[in-house]
Design a protein around this motif. Structure first.
Motif, PDB file in Angstrom:
ATOM      1  N   GLU A 107      26.452 -71.937 -79.359  1.00 47.52           N
ATOM      2  CA  GLU A 107      26.194 -70.480 -80.297  1.00 47.52           C
ATOM      3  C   GLU A 107      25.159 -69.905 -79.544  1.00 47.52           C
ATOM      4  O   GLU A 107      24.904 -68.671 -79.472  1.00 47.52           O
ATOM      5  CB  GLU A 107      25.673 -71.118 -81.802  1.00 47.52           C
ATOM      6  N   ALA A 108      23.963 -70.888 -79.158  1.00 48.28           N
ATOM      7  CA  ALA A 108      22.769 -70.213 -78.629  1.00 48.28           C
ATOM      8  C   ALA A 108      23.199 -69.432 -77.339  1.00 48.28           C
ATOM      9  O   ALA A 108      22.662 -68.277 -76.943  1.00 48.28           O
ATOM     10  CB  ALA A 108      21.946 -71.320 -78.429  1.00 48.28           C
ATOM     11  N   ALA A 109      23.891 -70.110 -76.689  1.00 48.67           N
ATOM     12  CA  ALA A 109      24.249 -69.566 -75.381  1.00 48.67           C
ATOM     13  C   ALA A 109      25.231 -68.021 -75.482  1.00 48.67           C
ATOM     14  O   ALA A 109      24.627 -67.291 -74.681  1.00 48.67           O
ATOM     15  CB  ALA A 109      25.207 -70.634 -74.582  1.00 48.67           C
ATOM     16  N   ARG A 110      25.997 -67.970 -76.384  1.00 51.00           N
ATOM     17  CA  ARG A 110      26.538 -66.816 -76.983  1.00 51.00           C
ATOM     18  C   ARG A 110      25.542 -65.784 -77.441  1.00 51.00           C
ATOM     19  O   ARG A 110      25.710 -64.619 -76.908  1.00 51.00           O
ATOM     20  CB  ARG A 110      27.416 -67.427 -78.045  1.00 51.00           C
ATOM     21  N   ASN A 111      24.678 -66.168 -78.074  1.00 51.34           N
ATOM     22  CA  ASN A 111      23.686 -65.261 -78.663  1.00 51.34           C
ATOM     23  C   ASN A 111      22.557 -64.806 -77.572  1.00 51.34           C
ATOM     24  O   ASN A 111      22.429 -63.657 -77.449  1.00 51.34           O
ATOM     25  CB  ASN A 111      22.761 -65.796 -79.523  1.00 51.34           C
ATOM     26  N   PHE A 112      22.387 -65.590 -76.598  1.00 50.26           N
ATOM     27  CA  PHE A 112      21.783 -65.279 -75.468  1.00 50.26           C
ATOM     28  C   PHE A 112      22.594 -64.433 -74.539  1.00 50.26           C
ATOM     29  O   PHE A 112      21.897 -63.971 -73.350  1.00 50.26           O
ATOM     30  CB  PHE A 112      21.064 -66.527 -74.632  1.00 50.26           C
ATOM     31  N   LYS A 113      23.752 -64.360 -74.664  1.00 50.00           N
ATOM     32  CA  LYS A 113      24.724 -63.611 -73.904  1.00 50.00           C
ATOM     33  C   LYS A 113      24.826 -64.113 -72.215  1.00 50.00           C
ATOM     34  O   LYS A 113      24.509 -63.377 -71.280  1.00 50.00           O
ATOM     35  CB  LYS A 113      24.411 -62.266 -73.780  1.00 50.00           C
ATOM     36  N   ILE A 114      24.835 -65.477 -72.239  1.00 46.73           N
ATOM     37  CA  ILE A 114      24.922 -65.872 -71.067  1.00 46.73           C
ATOM     38  C   ILE A 114      26.327 -66.783 -70.851  1.00 46.73           C
ATOM     39  O   ILE A 114      26.931 -66.991 -71.651  1.00 46.73           O
ATOM     40  CB  ILE A 114      23.714 -67.082 -70.720  1.00 46.73           C
ATOM     41  N   PRO A 115      26.704 -66.778 -69.465  1.00 48.40           N
ATOM     42  CA  PRO A 115      27.997 -67.529 -69.395  1.00 48.40           C
ATOM     43  C   PRO A 115      27.994 -68.650 -69.846  1.00 48.40           C
ATOM     44  O   PRO A 115      27.247 -69.462 -69.454  1.00 48.40           O
ATOM     45  CB  PRO A 115      28.109 -67.161 -67.787  1.00 48.40           C
ATOM     46  N   VAL A 116      29.109 -69.129 -70.399  1.00 49.93           N
ATOM     47  CA  VAL A 116      29.131 -70.436 -70.995  1.00 49.93           C
ATOM     48  C   VAL A 116      30.866 -70.812 -71.019  1.00 49.93           C
ATOM     49  O   VAL A 116      31.556 -70.082 -71.516  1.00 49.93           O
ATOM     50  CB  VAL A 116      28.579 -70.598 -72.312  1.00 49.93           C
ATOM     51  N   ILE A 117      30.975 -72.193 -70.797  1.00 46.41           N
ATOM     52  CA  ILE A 117      32.380 -72.788 -70.837  1.00 46.41           C
ATOM     53  C   ILE A 117      32.496 -73.398 -71.944  1.00 46.41           C
ATOM     54  O   ILE A 117      31.550 -74.323 -72.499  1.00 46.41           O
ATOM     55  CB  ILE A 117      32.649 -73.645 -69.821  1.00 46.41           C
TER      56      ILE A 117
END
Lengths: 416, 351
Positions: A307-317
């Motif tokens: 969720e954090a990665a999505r919020n930070f808008k960074i590429p995540v698998i």
């Protein structure tokens, strides 16, 4: 009685600058509307236009009747106003102040009727200030003062209650007490409540609907879920925000933050973070703060790191919850790793589901991409693989992985 | 709740009746005080209470004619004029402090009295009260006061708001300017210099039944109308916007109140010159004694202002007997220290 407040095309200019620009909204009785927005966005002006203290262009209709043609007295019978703070230089008693709320109902040449006193008593009861009746205003605490002012507004028997950041100068317990009081009044007395909030979470918790103002225009409106999004907050307040749910009331809960270095163009090396269980969030934040590009994977989509990665808008698998990492995800992850300049492994619990992530780190080393392993706790403590995770780590060490004690040291390795 | 207020209103009635009685006794007592002067040589210094009473109820035959003249034509009008002027200044002070939300405001500081003085000076210098009519001096004083207060108000206003400090400073500035105008008028007046000079210092020696009648009609009118705005003044204590939220049209209310305080102050100044401190201090004393609610504060201040000015005038005309000193000196002399005392006391109370 059903009440409807309808505001259409409300605009207000001060000299040449537009403060409110075409605001249109509708509130029903028993409904509370929270007004949010940065300083100077027109929140207070909106309230003052509704209460007719200012004369805006456009219409304010109460049950279909335009307030423009009505006298101040008529309007005061329908609209009560609670300001941020009230200063009263002279020593009026609480009951005298509440009785002043009857002013719009009384003729100039008449004295108070029994009915007036009954209303005053009811207002004081609702706000729980009966015991303060004969005290003077300046003896009271901030919270008590605000309750007196609310009681005075209620003595007007308003159909609409406007509150301009009513709790901004109060401590947290008084804030909740006042806001609970207003919420109850709204529901029980079926009045329309419009409150200005600076605190987004109080707004979310105490309003049925929200509007977000920006430069005098409504930027977003609707239920809190719709208005309080990280996109909206970023574009209005220029800050980042993670939106969670309030664990008890289940309304949107905003956690605002700001990158330490406001360098949006991240030119530095790319770091791929292998993480899980919330351990990756501070790592991502720190790396982003330092202007680095960050990628992340593979993560369970229910993991807070995801969720954090999505919020930070960074590429995540991402991966389906509670399942093993599939080959596709693993491949995608390795593709990200190959594009990265560094790989950081945080100290997260490893089980059969995410063991592939550790294997992927080996691939990185094979491609001569440096791997930094944060090891603030011994590996065996978070080994749920039923294999020997230590063996994996030993192999990584042999292939040249760097072991560090904490996140800051890992960052140093990257920045060298 | 109702009984609480009933008790409060009962208390207010008692205060009002008590003050009314005090005023009445003040009247009766002060009328006996003073030298009988050259009219009845060899007579005792004081006119006995019995004589006063008899003369007032019309049984003057029992006493010397000179007593009747002194009481009916000299002392009574003078005392009544003092009462009216004191009442006017005190009520005007309450209004100023209420609408400007500033405890330092009074008709003198805000420049109102100086404006009235300019108007009245012009009338006196041109002899208008003889050529046009007896109302011309109070009328010009009223015009002067009105122009000044609205002038001060509009000059002090910026961005639609009037800050209390700006208002006071503007009032002081315009007041000094107008005082300079009056001084100039006095300077060019030549033969009427002495007259104007004493008039400006404040005094009640010009009292006559004529002046009492005019002052009574104008001041009573103003005071009664102002009383009907007691509730609006209460609401103004919270600030202009909160008052608007209580349904008060503050703009027109302020205008009406300023016009009628100009009327009462103008009338008082026209007949008594500039008498300071009554308008400033009386509201403060009464706020301490009866509380800030204008429904009692206004009438209580009106009566107390009257009582204070009657006593001040009695002192003024007797302390250096047979000459008298301007009453403005007495009010300032007693008022200023008393004000400082009040200020100190209220500061201690706040702690």
């Amino acid at each position: 009685m059903k009440m409807l407040l309808k505001i259409a095309d409300l605009s207000f200019s001060y000299q040449s600058s537009k403060i409110l620009d075409d605001v249109t909204l509708e509130v029903k009785s028993g409904e509370s509307l929270g007004v949010m927005g940065p300083n100077g966005s027109g929140k207070t002006t909106l309230l003052r236009c509704i209460s007719n203290v200012l004369s805006p262009r456009g219409t304010v209709l109460i049950n279909g009747k335009d307030t423009k043609g009505q006298s101040k007295k008529e309007i005061a019978k329908k609209i009560g106003f609670v300001p941020q703070t009230s200063n009263i230089d002279f020593e009026f008693t609480v009951s005298e102040l509440v009785l002043m709320g009857r002013t719009p109902h009384m003729g100039r040449f008449k004295s108070e009727s029994i009915h007036d006193f009954e209303i005053v008593e009811k207002a004081m009861k609702l706000t729980n200030i009966q015991h303060l009746s004969e005290r003077t205003f300046d003896e009271l605490s901030g919270g008590e003062k605000q309750r007196v002012i609310i009681a005075r507004a209620l003595a007007q028997e308003p159909k609409i209650l406007l509150l301009d950041e009513p709790t901004v100068h109060l401590d947290i317990s008084c804030q909740l007490e006042i806001l609970n009081l207003v919420k109850n009044l709204c529901e029980q007395e079926r009045i329309i409540v419009i409150s200005v909030f600076h605190d987004l979470n109080l707004a979310s918790q105490y309003s049925d609907k929200l509007i977000l103002l920006n430069r005098g225009r409504i930027f977003s409106e609707g239920f809190p879920d719709r208005v309080l999004t990280s996109e909206n907050i970023r574009s209005i307040y220029q800050i980042e925000a993670i939106i969670k749910r309030h664990p008890i009331t289940n309304v949107p809960f905003v956690i605002p933050f700001l990158y330490a270095k406001n360098d949006k163009k991240m030119k530095g090396p790319t770091v791929h973070v292998i993480c899980g269980g919330g351990s990756g969030t501070p790592a991502m934040k720190l790396l982003l703060d330092n202007g680095l590009k960050v990628t992340c994977g593979v993560l369970d989509v229910l993991d807070s790191d995801f969720e954090a990665a999505r919020n930070f808008k960074i590429p995540v698998i991402g991966e389906i919850p509670f399942s093993q990492i599939t080959n596709e995800s693993n491949k995608a992850n390795i593709d990200l790793i190959k594009k990265a300049d560094f790989v950081i492994i945080t100290d997260f619990p490893v089980g059969p589901g995410n063991l592939k992530n550790i294997e992927a780190a080996e691939v990185a080393l094979d491609f001569k991409i440096p791997v930094i392993i944060i090891e603030s706790s011994p590996v065996y403590q978070r080994d749920f693989t039923q294999k020997n995770l230590e063996e994996y780590f030993k192999r990584l060490k042999e292939k040249g992985a760097i072991f560090v004690e904490n996140l800051e040291s890992a960052l140093k390795e990257v920045l060298i | 709740m109702k009984t609480n207020f009933e008790k409060k209103y009962l208390k207010w009635n008692f205060i009002f009746i008590g003050l009314l009685m005090t005023l009445f006794f003040t009247l009766i007592i002060t009328i006996t005080i003073g030298s009988v002067g050259p009219i009845g040589s060899g007579n005792p210094e004081r006119i006995p209470m019995q004589a006063v009473w008899d003369i007032l109820i019309g049984k003057s035959r029992l006493w010397p004619d000179s007593y009747k003249t002194i009481i009916m034509d000299i002392r009574l009008p003078r005392i009544l004029l003092a009462a009216l002027a004191g009442c006017a200044l005190a009520v005007s002070g309450v209004v100023m402090q209420g609408i400007f939300r500033n405890p330092m405001a009074d008709p003198f500081i805000i420049g109102l009295s100086s404006g009235a003085a300019v108007g009245a000076s012009i009338s006196i210098l041109l002899g208008l009260s003889i050529s046009i009519g007896i109302y011309s001096t109070p009328f010009l004083a009223f015009v002067g006061a009105g122009l000044t207060i609205f002038g001060v108000y509009f000059i002090a206003r910026s961005r639609g708001k009037v800050r209390a400090e700006t208002l006071l400073l503007t009032g002081i500035a315009i007041g000094s300017f107008l005082t300079a105008v009056t001084s100039f008028l006095m300077y060019v007046a030549n033969e009427q210099f002495r007259f104007l000079f004493f008039w400006l210092l404040g005094g009640l020696y010009k009292a006559s039944w004529n002046t009492v009648a005019i002052a009574f009609s104008l001041i009573l009118l103003g005071v009664v109308i102002i009383q009907f705005f007691a509730r609006d003044l209460n609401a103004m204590v919270l600030g202009e916007e909160p008052a608007m939220h209580l349904g008060i049209d503050t703009k027109s209310m302020k205008k009406i109140l300023l016009i009628f305080s100009s009327l009462v102050t103008g009338t008082a100044v026209a007949f008594t010159g500039i008498i300071g401190f009554v308008g400033l201090i009386t509201p403060h004393i009464m706020r301490i004694l009866v509380g800030p609610n204008h429904r009692i504060l206004l009438p209580a201040s009106a009566l107390t202002g009257a009582i204070l000015l009657i006593w001040s005038d009695t002192i003024a005309r007797t302390i250096l007997s047979p000459t008298e000193i301007p009453v403005g000196i007495i009010t300032a002399f007693c008022g200023a220290p008393f004000f400082v005392y009040l200020l100190q006391k209220s500061k201690k109370g706040k702690r």
